[in-house]
Structure formats: structure tokens, C-alpha cells
Design an enzyme around this catalytic site. Structure first.
Site, PDB file in Angstrom:
ATOM      1  N   ALA A  66       0.874  -1.168   0.000  1.00  0.00           N
ATOM      2  CA  ALA A  66       0.000   0.000   0.000  1.00  0.00           C
ATOM      3  C   ALA A  66       0.914   1.221   0.000  1.00  0.00           C
ATOM      4  CB  ALA A  66      -0.870  -0.013   1.244  1.00  0.00           C
ATOM      5  N   GLY A 112       0.429  -4.879   0.988  1.00  0.00           N
ATOM      6  CA  GLY A 112      -0.780  -4.879   0.156  1.00  0.00           C
ATOM      7  C   GLY A 112      -0.563  -5.543  -1.201  1.00  0.00           C
ATOM      8  N   GLU A 115      -0.934  -9.128  -0.498  1.00  0.00           N
ATOM      9  CA  GLU A 115      -2.365  -9.330  -0.212  1.00  0.00           C
ATOM     10  C   GLU A 115      -3.182  -9.324  -1.511  1.00  0.00           C
ATOM     11  OE1 GLU A 115      -2.241  -6.171   2.784  1.00  0.00           O
ATOM     12  OE2 GLU A 115      -3.172  -7.571   4.179  1.00  0.00           O
ATOM     13  N   GLU A 135       4.420  -5.293   7.364  1.00  0.00           N
ATOM     14  CA  GLU A 135       3.680  -4.243   8.066  1.00  0.00           C
ATOM     15  C   GLU A 135       4.132  -3.988   9.496  1.00  0.00           C
ATOM     16  OE1 GLU A 135       2.342  -6.392   5.992  1.00  0.00           O
ATOM     17  OE2 GLU A 135       0.799  -5.440   4.764  1.00  0.00           O
TER      18      GLU A 135
HETATM   19  N1  COA Z   1       4.601   3.080  -0.633  1.00  0.00           N
HETATM   20  C1  COA Z   1       5.015   4.239  -1.190  1.00  0.00           C
HETATM   21  N2  COA Z   1       6.126   4.352  -1.926  1.00  0.00           N
HETATM   22  C2  COA Z   1       6.852   3.249  -2.118  1.00  0.00           C
HETATM   23  C3  COA Z   1       6.502   2.003  -1.580  1.00  0.00           C
HETATM   24  C4  COA Z   1       5.309   1.951  -0.802  1.00  0.00           C
HETATM   25  N3  COA Z   1       4.873   0.808  -0.269  1.00  0.00           N
HETATM   26  N4  COA Z   1       7.428   1.090  -1.926  1.00  0.00           N
HETATM   27  C5  COA Z   1       8.331   1.738  -2.673  1.00  0.00           C
HETATM   28  N5  COA Z   1       8.001   3.046  -2.794  1.00  0.00           N
HETATM   29  C6  COA Z   1       8.704   4.103  -3.524  1.00  0.00           C
HETATM   30  C7  COA Z   1       9.934   4.600  -2.756  1.00  0.00           C
HETATM   31  O1  COA Z   1       9.553   5.545  -1.776  1.00  0.00           O
HETATM   32  C8  COA Z   1      10.751   5.190  -3.868  1.00  0.00           C
HETATM   33  O2  COA Z   1      10.188   6.424  -4.229  1.00  0.00           O
HETATM   34  P1  COA Z   1      11.173   7.717  -4.491  1.00  0.00           P
HETATM   35  O3  COA Z   1      12.037   7.299  -5.636  1.00  0.00           O
HETATM   36  O4  COA Z   1      10.210   8.811  -4.837  1.00  0.00           O
HETATM   37  O5  COA Z   1      11.920   7.918  -3.227  1.00  0.00           O
HETATM   38  C9  COA Z   1      10.475   4.239  -5.043  1.00  0.00           C
HETATM   39  O6  COA Z   1       9.238   3.589  -4.720  1.00  0.00           O
HETATM   40  C10 COA Z   1      11.544   3.202  -5.237  1.00  0.00           C
HETATM   41  O7  COA Z   1      11.715   2.488  -4.014  1.00  0.00           O
HETATM   42  P2  COA Z   1      13.117   2.315  -3.268  1.00  0.00           P
HETATM   43  O8  COA Z   1      12.845   2.097  -1.817  1.00  0.00           O
HETATM   44  O9  COA Z   1      14.034   3.451  -3.603  1.00  0.00           O
HETATM   45  O10 COA Z   1      13.665   0.982  -3.942  1.00  0.00           O
HETATM   46  P3  COA Z   1      14.695  -0.068  -3.311  1.00  0.00           P
HETATM   47  O11 COA Z   1      15.093  -0.950  -4.428  1.00  0.00           O
HETATM   48  O12 COA Z   1      15.780   0.629  -2.567  1.00  0.00           O
HETATM   49  O13 COA Z   1      13.849  -0.908  -2.234  1.00  0.00           O
HETATM   50  C11 COA Z   1      11.900  -2.093  -1.418  1.00  0.00           C
HETATM   51  C12 COA Z   1      12.787  -1.730  -2.643  1.00  0.00           C
HETATM   52  C13 COA Z   1      10.674  -2.825  -1.946  1.00  0.00           C
HETATM   53  C14 COA Z   1      12.696  -3.016  -0.486  1.00  0.00           C
HETATM   54  C15 COA Z   1      11.500  -0.801  -0.668  1.00  0.00           C
HETATM   55  O14 COA Z   1      10.953   0.110  -1.615  1.00  0.00           O
HETATM   56  C16 COA Z   1      10.484  -0.999   0.422  1.00  0.00           C
HETATM   57  O15 COA Z   1      10.820  -1.497   1.493  1.00  0.00           O
HETATM   58  N6  COA Z   1       9.204  -0.566   0.182  1.00  0.00           N
HETATM   59  C17 COA Z   1       8.163  -0.620   1.170  1.00  0.00           C
HETATM   60  C18 COA Z   1       7.668  -2.020   1.357  1.00  0.00           C
HETATM   61  C19 COA Z   1       6.611  -2.070   2.447  1.00  0.00           C
HETATM   62  O16 COA Z   1       6.861  -1.878   3.609  1.00  0.00           O
HETATM   63  N7  COA Z   1       5.371  -2.376   2.012  1.00  0.00           N
HETATM   64  C20 COA Z   1       4.275  -2.536   2.922  1.00  0.00           C
HETATM   65  C21 COA Z   1       3.461  -1.321   3.011  1.00  0.00           C
HETATM   66  S1  COA Z   1       2.123  -1.544   4.135  1.00  0.00           S
END
Ligand code: COA
Length: 260
Positions: A66, A112, A115, A135
Site C-alpha cells: 500500500a 498490500g 495481499e 507491516e
Molecule cells: N509506498 C510508497 N512508496 C513506495 C513504496 C510503498 N509501499 N514502496 C516503494 N516506494 C517508492 C519509494 O519511496 C521510492 O520512491 P522515491 O524514488 O520517490 O523515493 C520508489 O518507490 C523506489 O523504491 P526504493 O525504496 O528506492 O527501492 P529499493 O530498491 O531501494 O527498495 C523495497 C525496494 C521494496 C525493499 C523498498 O521500496 C520498500 O521497502 N518498500 C516498502 C515495502 C513495504 O513496507 N510495504 C508494505 C506497506 S504496508
């Protein structure tokens, strides 16, 4: 219909929905959830569409969760509404859609995103896919059905561990857990998904919709899945698909179901 966060294409009675926010790793913001819900309802009404594939744009992510930026300052009331509305409008709708839906997990499927994949009827992953429910690392729990669907799919102990550790598992582990049905190289994911969907398309769409209903009934509290199965089984006897399927078998020819 025009969508700002989705790409939709249709080929051989199969619809492909691509979630298209690659620079945010296809994170589910409100508009994406709304558009996915609308698109699924429209595709379900179209009887020519016999299967739906859902994937994420780019090589990195299916859906990375999400959109955290949208709910970071939510109150208790807003949080409750976010989960309730999301479950009803998209995740439950998807799980109970009468048209088969397959998730093609092409990279990160987190929170999400996992999910969403779990609400699909089944899942196929590419070798680079990574899945998890992170989460609790954010101080929240899965709110789009994850605490229910993950234990249903992989068992309570494994689900507890994945949820408590907030860790990701790779595609092979997801396969060994039964979370995904197949693991294929990324450049073959779409063609493999289309092949599976084409096999589904050969069968009776009406019977498939009843089967989805009967299988799902077993996972609803206070609903007797065996009773749902009996009712749905009986209803099949009143359908044109049943007449066609049995007539074709007895005449030693292939069944031709409407819509195909
Ligand atoms: N919500 C909002 N933005 C998200 C996102 C999310 N769940 N997941 C990734 N993004 C965005 C990042 O903020 C980043 O945006 P920016 O370039 O404007 O800063 C872009 O997507 C790229 O992500 P980034 O984190 O730079 O890539 P990465 O390769 O370093 O890491 C992940 C990849 C998936 C490990 C990392 O993005 C992450 O942990 N995301 C969140 C996962 C999460 O907790 N999901 C559950 C949500 S309830």
C-alpha cells in the site's frame, strides 16, 4: 475506459491488467485501488473475457505494498476505514470474482501487494520475485486480508513467522510453501501465464464460476462449503454449458463453450 494507473490489454479472451506506477514500485495508492476495482467489475461483466492476469509494470516489482505516503498520518478511525473500504471494494471483490484471476508476481510483492496476489485465485512467480508482509516493521498489521489469507495458503505457523519477522521469502520458498503454483524465468512469466489461462478458457465459464464460489465458501465462517458445493453442483445441470459439455463428450467432439 481510461485509467491513470493501469494498462489493460485483451488478447484471445484473456485480459491483462498491468499496474503502472513503476517509479513507486507499483505501490497501491487510493486511485490505483479504485481503478482496479472498477476495471475488475467491467471485465467480469464482459462474457468474452474468460480469464484475467494481473501483473506489475517493470522488472522490479509486482506491487511493493500500500502507498505508505498516503496513510502515514492517519487516525484510528481513518485506518479502520482504509482497511474496511479496501477489503470490500477490491480484495474481497477480487477473491470472489466469477472470472478466474491469476497473479503474475514479477518482483516484489510486499504488504498490500502480496495481499493483492493472495486475493487472486492463484499465483505464478518469476524467479526474482520476493514476497512478504512487512507491516509490523511499520508499526501496523496487514489490513487487506493478509492475516487471514496467508495462514489459509501456507499454514498458521509459517504465516505467523512471516508476519512477525516482517521478512521476505524468495520465489522458491514461496513455491515450497504453496504460496505460488509455479516459478518461471521473468521473461517467460507472461507467456506461461497466458498458457495457463488458455487452458482455463477451454472449460465451461459457468462451471468455473460455481467452482470458485464453492471453494471460497469453505473459507467463510458459518458457511457450510459442502452445502454450497451441492447447491452449485445442482445448478450446473440447468446450464447450457452442461448440456454442451456432456453432449460434446458423448459425441466424441471438443466442447465449444460460449464466449470463446
Ligand atoms: N509506498 C510508497 N512508496 C513506495 C513504496 C510503498 N509501499 N514502496 C516503494 N516506494 C517508492 C519509494 O519511496 C521510492 O520512491 P522515491 O524514488 O520517490 O523515493 C520508489 O518507490 C523506489 O523504491 P526504493 O525504496 O528506492 O527501492 P529499493 O530498491 O531501494 O527498495 C523495497 C525496494 C521494496 C525493499 C523498498 O521500496 C520498500 O521497502 N518498500 C516498502 C515495502 C513495504 O513496507 N510495504 C508494505 C506497506 S504496508
Amino acid at each position: 475506459m481510461e485509467y491513470s494507473t493501469l494498462l489493460i490489454s485483451i488478447e484471445n479472451n484473456i485480459a491483462l491488467i498491468t499496474i503502472n506506477r513503476p517509479d513507486k514500485l507499483n505501490a497501491l495508492n487510493k486511485i490505483t485501488i479504485k481503478e482496479l476495482s472498477a476495471a475488475l467489475q467491467l471485465l467480469e461483466k464482459d462474457k468474452k473475457i474468460r480469464a484475467i492476469l494481473i501483473t506489475g509494470q517493470g522488472e522490479k516489482a509486482f506491487v511493493a505494498g500500500a502507498d505508505i505516503s498516503e496513510f502515514a498520518d492517519y487516525t484510528v478511525k481513518e485506518g479502520t476505514k482504509l482497511a474496511g473500504k479496501g477489503q470490500k471494494s477490491l480484495f474481497d471483490l477480487l477473491a470472489n470474482l466469477s472470472t478466474p484471476v491469476i497473479a503474475l508476481v514479477n518482483g516484489f510483492a510486499l504488504g498490500g501487494g502480496l495481499e493483492l496476489a493472495m486475493a487472486c485465485h492463484f499465483r505464478i512467480a518469476s524467479t526474482n520475485a520476493k514476497m512478504g508482509l512487512p507491516e509490523v516493521s511499520l508499526g501496523v498489521i496487514p489490513g487487506y486480508g493478509g492475516t487471514q489469507r496467508l495462514p489459509q495458503l501456507i499454514g498458521k505457523g509459517r504465516a505467523m513467522e512471516m508476519i512477525m519477522t516482517a521478512s521476505m521469502i524468495d520465489a522458491q520458498k514461496a513455491y515450497s510453501f504453496g504460496l505460488v503454483n509455479h516459478v518461471v524465468p521473468q521473461d517467460e512469466l507472461l507467456s506461461f501465464g497466458q498458457k495457463v489461462a488458455l487452458t482455463i478458457c477451454k472449460n465451461s465459464p459457468v462451471a468455473i464460476s460455481y467452482a470458485i464460489k464453492a471453494v471460497n465458501a469453505g473459507f467463510i465462517n458459518n458457511v457450510n462449503g459442502y452445502k454450497t458445493e451441492i447447491d452449485a453442483f445442482g445448478k450446473c445441470f440447468g446450464t447450457k454449458d452442461f448440456k454442451e459439455g456432456t453432449t460434446a463428450f458423448l459425441a466424441k467432439r471438443k466442447a465449444k463453450f460460449p464466449g470463446a
